[in-house]
Each structure stands twice: as structure tokens, then as C-alpha cells.
Design an enzyme around this catalytic site. Structure first.
Site, PDB file in Angstrom:
ATOM      1  N   LEU A  33     -11.947  -1.018  10.159  1.00 22.91           N
ATOM      2  CA  LEU A  33     -12.839   0.326   9.057  1.00 22.91           C
ATOM      3  C   LEU A  33     -13.150   1.354  10.586  1.00 22.91           C
ATOM      4  O   LEU A  33     -13.219   0.618  11.768  1.00 22.91           O
ATOM      5  CB  LEU A  33     -14.022  -0.515   9.088  1.00 22.91           C
ATOM      6  CG  LEU A  33     -13.791  -1.226   7.760  1.00 22.91           C
ATOM      7  CD1 LEU A  33     -14.718  -1.626   6.730  1.00 22.91           C
ATOM      8  CD2 LEU A  33     -12.959  -1.222   6.846  1.00 22.91           C
ATOM      9  N   GLY A  36     -14.644   6.539   7.674  1.00 22.27           N
ATOM     10  CA  GLY A  36     -13.800   7.347   6.107  1.00 22.27           C
ATOM     11  C   GLY A  36     -14.075   6.617   5.308  1.00 22.27           C
ATOM     12  O   GLY A  36     -14.853   6.486   4.743  1.00 22.27           O
ATOM     13  N   HIS A  37     -13.753   4.560   5.715  1.00 19.24           N
ATOM     14  CA  HIS A  37     -14.052   3.448   4.715  1.00 19.24           C
ATOM     15  C   HIS A  37     -15.216   3.491   4.718  1.00 19.24           C
ATOM     16  O   HIS A  37     -15.998   3.538   3.355  1.00 19.24           O
ATOM     17  CB  HIS A  37     -13.856   2.497   5.541  1.00 19.24           C
ATOM     18  CG  HIS A  37     -12.191   2.636   5.618  1.00 19.24           C
ATOM     19  ND1 HIS A  37     -11.269   2.507   7.031  1.00 19.24           N
ATOM     20  CD2 HIS A  37     -11.104   1.726   4.995  1.00 19.24           C
ATOM     21  CE1 HIS A  37     -10.248   1.511   6.803  1.00 19.24           C
ATOM     22  NE2 HIS A  37     -10.398   2.439   5.936  1.00 19.24           N
ATOM     23  N   GLN A  61       2.416  -3.226  -0.704  1.00 18.14           N
ATOM     24  CA  GLN A  61       2.698  -1.434  -0.723  1.00 18.14           C
ATOM     25  C   GLN A  61       3.251  -1.992   0.607  1.00 18.14           C
ATOM     26  O   GLN A  61       3.508  -0.541   0.514  1.00 18.14           O
ATOM     27  CB  GLN A  61       1.255  -1.463  -0.919  1.00 18.14           C
ATOM     28  CG  GLN A  61       0.540  -1.851   0.144  1.00 18.14           C
ATOM     29  CD  GLN A  61      -0.984  -1.035   0.114  1.00 18.14           C
ATOM     30  OE1 GLN A  61      -1.179  -1.590  -1.417  1.00 18.14           O
ATOM     31  NE2 GLN A  61      -1.572  -0.116   0.687  1.00 18.14           N
ATOM     32  N   GLY A 147     -10.833   7.569  -0.873  1.00 21.64           N
ATOM     33  CA  GLY A 147     -10.608   8.888  -0.517  1.00 21.64           C
ATOM     34  C   GLY A 147      -9.389   9.892  -0.678  1.00 21.64           C
ATOM     35  O   GLY A 147      -8.708   9.491  -1.146  1.00 21.64           O
ATOM     36  N   LYS A 149      -8.012  11.799   1.677  1.00 17.64           N
ATOM     37  CA  LYS A 149      -6.631  11.494   2.799  1.00 17.64           C
ATOM     38  C   LYS A 149      -6.139  11.012   1.687  1.00 17.64           C
ATOM     39  O   LYS A 149      -4.872  11.546   2.216  1.00 17.64           O
ATOM     40  CB  LYS A 149      -8.106  10.926   3.884  1.00 17.64           C
ATOM     41  CG  LYS A 149      -6.756   9.851   4.175  1.00 17.64           C
ATOM     42  CD  LYS A 149      -6.756  10.598   5.918  1.00 17.64           C
ATOM     43  CE  LYS A 149      -5.346   9.612   6.573  1.00 17.64           C
ATOM     44  NZ  LYS A 149      -4.604   8.666   6.492  1.00 17.64           N
ATOM     45  N   LYS A 184      -9.925  10.558   9.766  1.00 18.24           N
ATOM     46  CA  LYS A 184      -9.903   9.734  10.742  1.00 18.24           C
ATOM     47  C   LYS A 184      -9.137   8.665   9.943  1.00 18.24           C
ATOM     48  O   LYS A 184      -8.433   8.230   8.513  1.00 18.24           O
ATOM     49  CB  LYS A 184     -11.157   9.118  10.366  1.00 18.24           C
ATOM     50  CG  LYS A 184     -11.926   9.567  11.248  1.00 18.24           C
ATOM     51  CD  LYS A 184     -13.225   8.898  11.507  1.00 18.24           C
ATOM     52  CE  LYS A 184     -14.098   9.440  12.665  1.00 18.24           C
ATOM     53  NZ  LYS A 184     -14.563   8.811  13.898  1.00 18.24           N
ATOM     54  N   SER A 185      -7.986   7.315  10.635  1.00 14.98           N
ATOM     55  CA  SER A 185      -7.419   6.608   9.936  1.00 14.98           C
ATOM     56  C   SER A 185      -6.879   5.330  10.685  1.00 14.98           C
ATOM     57  O   SER A 185      -6.812   5.440  11.720  1.00 14.98           O
ATOM     58  CB  SER A 185      -5.785   7.345   9.894  1.00 14.98           C
ATOM     59  OG  SER A 185      -4.407   6.186   9.338  1.00 14.98           O
TER      60      SER A 185
HETATM   61  P1  AMP Z   1      -6.989   2.046   3.532  1.00 15.97           P
HETATM   62  O1  AMP Z   1      -7.919   1.086   4.432  1.00 15.97           O
HETATM   63  O2  AMP Z   1      -6.219   2.755   4.861  1.00 15.97           O
HETATM   64  O3  AMP Z   1      -5.999   1.709   3.210  1.00 15.97           O
HETATM   65  O4  AMP Z   1      -8.176   3.315   2.328  1.00 15.97           O
HETATM   66  C1  AMP Z   1      -8.927   2.290   2.264  1.00 15.97           C
HETATM   67  C2  AMP Z   1     -10.061   3.602   1.382  1.00 15.97           C
HETATM   68  O5  AMP Z   1     -10.497   3.978   1.996  1.00 15.97           O
HETATM   69  C3  AMP Z   1      -8.494   4.692   0.728  1.00 15.97           C
HETATM   70  O6  AMP Z   1      -9.472   4.854  -0.013  1.00 15.97           O
HETATM   71  C4  AMP Z   1      -8.713   5.857   1.436  1.00 15.97           C
HETATM   72  O7  AMP Z   1      -8.558   7.281   1.289  1.00 15.97           O
HETATM   73  C5  AMP Z   1     -10.510   5.918   2.641  1.00 15.97           C
HETATM   74  N1  AMP Z   1      -9.990   6.782   3.727  1.00 15.97           N
HETATM   75  C6  AMP Z   1      -9.294   6.232   4.464  1.00 15.97           C
HETATM   76  N2  AMP Z   1      -9.351   6.684   5.530  1.00 15.97           N
HETATM   77  C7  AMP Z   1     -10.024   8.420   5.678  1.00 15.97           C
HETATM   78  C8  AMP Z   1     -10.977   8.718   5.825  1.00 15.97           C
HETATM   79  N3  AMP Z   1     -10.956   9.576   7.219  1.00 15.97           N
HETATM   80  N4  AMP Z   1     -11.803   9.677   4.662  1.00 15.97           N
HETATM   81  C9  AMP Z   1     -12.202   9.429   3.941  1.00 15.97           C
HETATM   82  N5  AMP Z   1     -11.520   8.142   3.066  1.00 15.97           N
HETATM   83  C10 AMP Z   1     -10.485   7.333   3.667  1.00 15.97           C
END
Ligand code: AMP
Length: 288
Positions: A33, A36-37, A61, A147, A149, A184-185
Site C-alpha cells: 500500500l 494512493g490506496h 488478471q 482510483g 489512476k 504513485k504505484s
Molecule cells: P492496485 O493495488 O494497484 O490494484 O490498486 C488498488 C486501487 O488503488 C485501485 O482502485 C487503484 O486505481 C487505486 N490506486 C492505485 N494507485 C493510485 C494512486 N496513485 N492514486 C489514487 N488511487 C490509486
């Protein structure tokens, strides 16, 4: 914070909350996390009586050559962050809990899921739609937070919820960025220092596109060409796609209007990164 590892544990708690008439927000994640999360969790906590985050690196996925096994994981840190944020329950199933050996039912989509990331990652949205359907059926959220993103993912899920009459609201949350503009990622952790510096080119190219659109440019080909020129100037960057599409249907547009999505996917070394903005969004800050 309740840590539920099985569907039964999660449901037991959910039904208690439902019986009390409490509203539930769900923030689905793949863990590792970052802010963003956590911004999704903050939004959910503000809107709902109870907030559930899920952490599940969904094998369905990922394509056969993608990063499923090396996807970063740190469950201890993740649960601490969620607890500090005030999340009420985290659902962390193992793949075997979610997918029986003879699992054979899928939620699939056409049109919205076919371009952009759907083209480069053909199995992704089928996996996303299937796992989110399962999570919705386990958690029964009133609202689900995602997000911007991952703008195509958000559009796909909003369409799925509408088309299949899921009884919940999907809420899109703004992209949280590093100080230099990089979105952020969890995958940013793959970048070495040189690549991390090169990765700034994504937000920089988008910021330039925002400026040219604000100055009156409405021709998609011109804006795409501008973004590609900026990206190609970075030797470590390899373009996957640069597209301008309608914000709901994800179909290419002839002329740029408010609400359209400008989306890019770029490989920096072996790491594939995505970023985007919607026409009308505030300018991307601190892009260098
Ligand atoms: P993930 O863990 O990458 O699958 O992301 C989980 C959720 O967090 C998804 O809805 C993403 O779009 C959101 N998310 C990931 N990175 C960001 C970010 N930088 N800003 C806002 N939301 C984010």
C-alpha cells in the site's frame, strides 16, 4: 481492525454490520500500500459507517508473462497502515480461498475493456471484473472506491455495475502523485534510481498535453504527437500506447472535449507504468 482470511469470517462480520443497518465502503487493492490506496480508505471512512479494504493479488488478471510472482508484497506493513488509517476490516484471502480448483465462471466485457490496457493485457479486465464481482458478493458494500489512476479499470467497473445492476455506487478518487509528479504505484518499487528519474517523463508529457489543450488545441492527433515527442526524448522510455478516448466508452474521439481521457502506458526498462488525465482536470502539479 478485523483481519479476515476466509470468506466465512468476512461474511460473519458483514452480516452483523448489515443487521445494525450500517453502511459499508469497500476499497479493493493488491496490497503493497501507498498513499494512493490510503486515499481511497480515507474517502470511504468519510462516507460510510464501516470500511473494508481487501488485499488480493489476483492471479486471474495477470498474463502468463506478467509479474504475478514478483508483484511486491508486505502484509505486515499493509495491515499496520490500514489500522492506523481507521479501516475496520481487511479481507486477505489466499488464491485457493477465492478460486476452487474447478472454477470456471467469468465476468467478461466488450467495447470498454478492449482498447488501451485491454489491448496490451488481454486477460486483465476479465480477471478484474470476475474478482470484483466475487468481492462485491462477499462484502456487499454500499460504495466501492477506486482510483482514477487506473481510469480504464474505473470505466470498466462502472459499466459492469450499471450493465449487471449491482446495487452499489462506484466512486472514482483522484490520482495521488509523488512530489515530482509520478503517479504513485506499487510497481514504482521495481524502478532503479536511473529509471525512477526517467519515469518522470510520464507526468511531464501529460502536463504538456494539458497545457496545449488549455491553450485551445482540440485535435487528438496533434496532442498524441506532442506526448509521443516528449516520451521519445527519454532514452529509457518505450511507448506502449498514447490514446485519446471518450471518458465513458473508451473509444477514440475525433475532437477533444471536456471529459475525454488522455491515457498513456510506457515501459521504463522492464516496468510498465500507466498515467492519464481527464480533460478538465486540474493541471498536474510539480511535474518537472
Ligand atoms: P492496485 O493495488 O494497484 O490494484 O490498486 C488498488 C486501487 O488503488 C485501485 O482502485 C487503484 O486505481 C487505486 N490506486 C492505485 N494507485 C493510485 C494512486 N496513485 N492514486 C489514487 N488511487 C490509486
Amino acid at each position: 481492525m478485523i483481519i479476515a482470511k476466509t470468506i466465512e469470517e468476512a461474511r460473519d462480520q458483514i452480516w452483523k454490520w448489515k443487521a445494525e443497518g450500517l453502511t459499508i465502503g469497500l476499497c479493493p487493492t493488491m496490497g503493497y500500500l501507498h498513499e494512493g490506496h490510503l486515499s481511497l480508505c480515507k474517502a470511504s471512512i468519510a462516507d460510510n459507517d464501516k470500511t473494508v479494504a481487501s488485499i488480493f493479488v489476483n492471479p486471474m488478471q495477470f498474463g502468463p508473462k506478467e509479474d504475478l510472482t514478483k508483484y511486491p508484497r508486505d502484509l505486515e506493513r499493509d495491515t499496520r497502515l490500514l489500522e492506523e488509517e481507521g479501516v475496520d476490516m481487511v479481507f486477505v484471502p489466499e488464491p485457493e480461498e477465492m478460486y476452487a480448483d474447478d472454477f470456471c465462471t467469468f465476468v467478461d466485457m466488450t467495447v470498454v475493456s478492449e482498447g488501451l490496457c485491454g489491448k496490451s493485457r488481454p486477460v486483465m479486465f476479465r480477471g478484474v471484473c470476475t474478482v470484483l464481482t466475487k468481492l462485491i458478493n462477499i462484502i456487499y458494500p454500499n460504495r466501492m472506491y477506486m482510483g482514477k489512476k487506473d481510469a480504464q479499470q474505473l470505466a470498466v467497473v462502472q459499466r459492469m455495475v450499471r450493465d449487471l445492476n449491482f446495487n452499489l455506487e462506484v466512486i472514482g478518487c483522484p490520482t495521488i502523485r509523488e512530489e515530482d509528479g509520478l503517479a504513485k504505484s506499487s510497481r514504482n518499487s521495481y524502478l532503479n534510481p536511473e529509471e525512477r528519474k526517467a519515469a518522470r517523463v510520464l507526468s511531464r508529457s501529460l502536463r504538456m498535453a494539458q497545457e496545449t489543450i488549455l491553450a485551445g488545441q482540440s485535435n487528438p492527433a496533434s496532442v498524441i504527437a506532442l506526448i509521443k515527442t516528449v516520451l521519445l526524448n527519454e532514452p529509457l522510455a518505450e511507448i506502449d500506447y498514447v490514446e485519446i478516448v471518450d471518458g465513458l466508452s473508451m473509444q477514440p474521439v475525433d475532437q477533444i472535449h471536456a471529459g475525454d481521457l488522455i491515457a498513456i502506458a510506457v515501459r521504463i526498462g522492464t516496468t510498465r507504468l500507466i498515467d492519464n488525465f481527464t480533460v478538465g482536470d486540474p493541471l498536474i502539479e510539480s511535474a518537472v
